[in-house]
Design a protein around this motif. Structure first.
Motif, PDB file in Angstrom:
ATOM      1  N   ASN A   1      36.401  30.231  33.727  1.00 39.82           N
ATOM      2  CA  ASN A   1      36.947  30.775  34.976  1.00 39.82           C
ATOM      3  C   ASN A   1      36.868  29.735  36.076  1.00 39.82           C
ATOM      4  O   ASN A   1      35.890  28.990  36.151  1.00 39.82           O
ATOM      5  CB  ASN A   1      36.122  31.979  35.458  1.00 39.82           C
ATOM      6  N   LEU A   2      37.865  29.726  36.947  1.00 44.43           N
ATOM      7  CA  LEU A   2      37.844  28.890  38.135  1.00 44.43           C
ATOM      8  C   LEU A   2      38.455  29.701  39.268  1.00 44.43           C
ATOM      9  O   LEU A   2      39.503  30.332  39.089  1.00 44.43           O
ATOM     10  CB  LEU A   2      38.631  27.595  37.925  1.00 44.43           C
ATOM     11  N   GLY A   3      37.784  29.697  40.439  1.00 43.25           N
ATOM     12  CA  GLY A   3      38.289  30.494  41.545  1.00 43.25           C
ATOM     13  C   GLY A   3      37.940  29.910  42.899  1.00 43.25           C
ATOM     14  O   GLY A   3      37.204  28.926  43.015  1.00 43.25           O
ATOM     15  N   TYR A   4      38.482  30.547  43.938  1.00 39.39           N
ATOM     16  CA  TYR A   4      38.227  30.157  45.321  1.00 39.39           C
ATOM     17  C   TYR A   4      37.984  31.429  46.120  1.00 39.39           C
ATOM     18  O   TYR A   4      38.717  32.409  45.985  1.00 39.39           O
ATOM     19  CB  TYR A   4      39.417  29.386  45.901  1.00 39.39           C
TER      20      TYR A   4
ATOM     21  N   VAL B   1      34.402  28.829  49.509  1.00 43.01           N
ATOM     22  CA  VAL B   1      33.755  28.134  48.398  1.00 43.01           C
ATOM     23  C   VAL B   1      34.553  28.190  47.102  1.00 43.01           C
ATOM     24  O   VAL B   1      35.307  29.121  46.845  1.00 43.01           O
ATOM     25  CB  VAL B   1      32.344  28.717  48.138  1.00 43.01           C
ATOM     26  N   TRP B   2      34.350  27.158  46.273  1.00 42.49           N
ATOM     27  CA  TRP B   2      34.829  27.129  44.896  1.00 42.49           C
ATOM     28  C   TRP B   2      33.779  27.783  44.016  1.00 42.49           C
ATOM     29  O   TRP B   2      32.582  27.695  44.299  1.00 42.49           O
ATOM     30  CB  TRP B   2      35.067  25.698  44.423  1.00 42.49           C
ATOM     31  N   LEU B   3      34.223  28.409  42.954  1.00 45.00           N
ATOM     32  CA  LEU B   3      33.304  29.036  42.005  1.00 45.00           C
ATOM     33  C   LEU B   3      33.871  28.925  40.599  1.00 45.00           C
ATOM     34  O   LEU B   3      35.066  28.717  40.413  1.00 45.00           O
ATOM     35  CB  LEU B   3      33.056  30.501  42.378  1.00 45.00           C
ATOM     36  N   GLY B   4      32.997  29.056  39.619  1.00 45.28           N
ATOM     37  CA  GLY B   4      33.448  28.985  38.244  1.00 45.28           C
ATOM     38  C   GLY B   4      32.398  29.505  37.286  1.00 45.28           C
ATOM     39  O   GLY B   4      31.234  29.702  37.658  1.00 45.28           O
ATOM     40  N   SER B   5      32.822  29.727  36.062  1.00 43.31           N
ATOM     41  CA  SER B   5      31.899  30.135  35.012  1.00 43.31           C
ATOM     42  C   SER B   5      32.457  29.709  33.667  1.00 43.31           C
ATOM     43  O   SER B   5      33.665  29.508  33.502  1.00 43.31           O
ATOM     44  CB  SER B   5      31.637  31.641  35.040  1.00 43.31           C
TER      45      SER B   5
END
Length: 188
Positions: A108-111, A125-129
């Motif tokens: 996963n990649l998100g903002y 922020v950027w986030l991911g898993s």
């Protein structure tokens, strides 16, 4: 959590009952608050979140699947009990996944656009898993993930945590999910 799903769309509505012990200087999500105090225990309803997901690439007809999601976290948790910021957050996210028999790895990649509480300016922020799911049987699966998110302020830590879970399908529409989360930073 409640979830409604069609062929390519899904809608999820969720909240939680929170019981938190601490000084009240961070929310249960790890967001810093402009408060200080002594350790206490407080509880109440958490924020309400809704997520709308569209399956952009069908994994049954392509080499992998791709979901695109939009999420709104409504700032409904009590600010006086330090259970939330009182502000809405907005997130867009893409999830790439590849079913391979009983095993499904995902990325996963998100903002996230953060709503600023009183006297604090949060960063967007950027986030991911990254993680995996393994289906043991039609009614039982287990898996895990590692989740990361940029620090929301110049003085806070990024979120860094891992989760392991067991998922039991009780019947056609109901599931029971047991999970454990470990944090690797002060914001987790």
């Amino acid at each position: 959590s409640l979830k409604y799903r069609t062929d390519v769309w899904s809608l999820r509505l969720s909240t939680a009952w929170l019981r938190v012990q601490g000084a009240g200087n961070v929310t249960p999500d790890g967001d810093p608050l402009n408060t200080s105090g002594s350790a206490s225990t407080t509880e109440g309803m958490g924020d309400i979140s809704t997520t709308l997901t569209y399956n952009l690439v069908d994994e049954r007809a392509s080499w992998a699947g791709l979901d695109i999601s939009g999420k709104i976290k409504f700032g409904t948790a009590s600010t006086s009990k330090f259970l939330g910021t009182g502000r809405n957050d907005y997130t867009v996210q893409a999830e790439l996944f590849k079913p391979m028999d009983k095993w499904t790895p995902f990325l996963n990649l998100g903002y996230k656009w953060k709503g600023d509480p009183d006297a604090i300016e949060y960063r967007n922020v950027w986030l991911g898993s990254v993680g995996t799911d393994y289906r043991v049987a039609r009614t039982l699966s287990f898996g895990g993930s590692y989740d990361w998110q940029q620090a929301v302020t110049a003085t806070s830590d990024p979120i860094s945590e891992a989760m392991l879970y067991l998922n039991f399908r009780l019947n056609g529409g109901s599931r029971l999910n047991l999970y454990a989360v470990a944090g690797f930073s002060d914001a987790s």
